[in-house]
Design a protein around this motif. Structure first.
Motif, mmCIF file in Angstrom:
data_model
loop_
_atom_site.group_PDB
_atom_site.id
_atom_site.type_symbol
_atom_site.label_atom_id
_atom_site.label_comp_id
_atom_site.label_asym_id
_atom_site.label_seq_id
_atom_site.Cartn_x
_atom_site.Cartn_y
_atom_site.Cartn_z
ATOM 1 N N THR A 44 0.830 -1.206 0.000
ATOM 2 C CA THR A 44 0.000 0.000 0.000
ATOM 3 C C THR A 44 0.863 1.253 0.000
ATOM 4 O OG1 THR A 44 -1.716 -1.195 1.206
ATOM 5 C CG2 THR A 44 -1.859 1.206 1.192
ATOM 6 N N TRP A 46 3.886 1.508 -1.172
ATOM 7 C CA TRP A 46 4.491 1.586 -2.498
ATOM 8 C C TRP A 46 3.502 2.159 -3.508
ATOM 9 C CZ3 TRP A 46 3.159 -1.017 -7.035
ATOM 10 C CH2 TRP A 46 4.059 -0.875 -8.096
ATOM 11 N N ALA A 47 2.241 1.715 -3.435
ATOM 12 C CA ALA A 47 1.210 2.210 -4.354
ATOM 13 C C ALA A 47 0.952 3.704 -4.136
ATOM 14 C CB ALA A 47 -0.077 1.411 -4.181
ATOM 15 N N ASN A 49 3.080 5.849 -2.977
ATOM 16 C CA ASN A 49 4.264 6.524 -3.498
ATOM 17 C C ASN A 49 4.188 6.669 -5.018
ATOM 18 O OD1 ASN A 49 6.835 7.716 -3.494
ATOM 19 N ND2 ASN A 49 7.787 5.723 -3.876
ATOM 20 N N ARG A 50 3.752 5.634 -5.703
ATOM 21 C CA ARG A 50 3.620 5.691 -7.167
ATOM 22 C C ARG A 50 2.592 6.741 -7.588
ATOM 23 N NH1 ARG A 50 6.887 3.259 -10.777
ATOM 24 N NH2 ARG A 50 5.083 2.896 -12.063
ATOM 25 N N VAL A 51 1.470 6.803 -6.878
ATOM 26 C CA VAL A 51 0.430 7.786 -7.201
ATOM 27 C C VAL A 51 0.970 9.194 -7.000
ATOM 28 C CG1 VAL A 51 -1.817 8.684 -6.484
ATOM 29 C CG2 VAL A 51 -1.500 6.231 -6.761
ATOM 30 N N SER A 53 4.066 10.159 -7.063
ATOM 31 C CA SER A 53 5.078 10.417 -8.091
ATOM 32 C C SER A 53 4.438 10.776 -9.432
ATOM 33 C CB SER A 53 5.987 9.202 -8.267
ATOM 34 O OG SER A 53 6.709 8.967 -7.094
ATOM 35 N N ARG A 54 3.350 10.110 -9.787
ATOM 36 C CA ARG A 54 2.639 10.432 -11.024
ATOM 37 C C ARG A 54 2.037 11.823 -10.984
ATOM 38 N NH1 ARG A 54 -0.524 5.577 -13.982
ATOM 39 N NH2 ARG A 54 1.289 4.274 -14.306
ATOM 40 N N ASP A 56 3.176 14.304 -9.212
ATOM 41 C CA ASP A 56 4.296 15.223 -9.301
ATOM 42 C C ASP A 56 4.783 15.354 -10.733
ATOM 43 O OD1 ASP A 56 6.372 16.924 -8.338
ATOM 44 O OD2 ASP A 56 7.739 15.222 -8.429
#
Length: 60
Positions: A44, A46-47, A49-51, A53-54, A56
Motif C-alpha cells: 500500500t 508503495w502504491a 508513493n507511485r500515485v 510520483s505520477r 508530481d
C-alpha cells in the motif's frame, strides 16, 4: 454592495493539510499492518508513493 478590497487574506492551510495527510497515512498503514500484515502495508505504501510520483510528474 461591500467593497472586496477590504477583506483580509485567506489563511494558508497548506502546512496543516500536509501534517494531517501524514497522520492519516500513518494510522491507515498501521491498521493495514495489523489486519493483513507487513507485506500488505508495504504494498500500500508503495502504491501511494507511485500515485504521488505520477501527480508530481504531471504537475512538472
Amino acid at each position: 454592495m461591500r467593497d472586496t478590497n477590504d477583506r483580509p487574506a485567506a489563511p494558508n492551510y497548506t502546512t496543516a493539510c500536509v501534517v494531517m495527510f501524514g497522520i492519516n497515512l500513518t494510522w491507515i498503514l498501521m491498521a493495514i499492518w495489523v489486519v493483513w500484515g507487513l507485506l500488505a502495508a508495504a504494498a500500500t505504501g508503495w502504491a501511494v508513493n507511485r500515485v504521488i510520483s505520477r501527480i508530481d510528474a504531471a504537475r512538472s
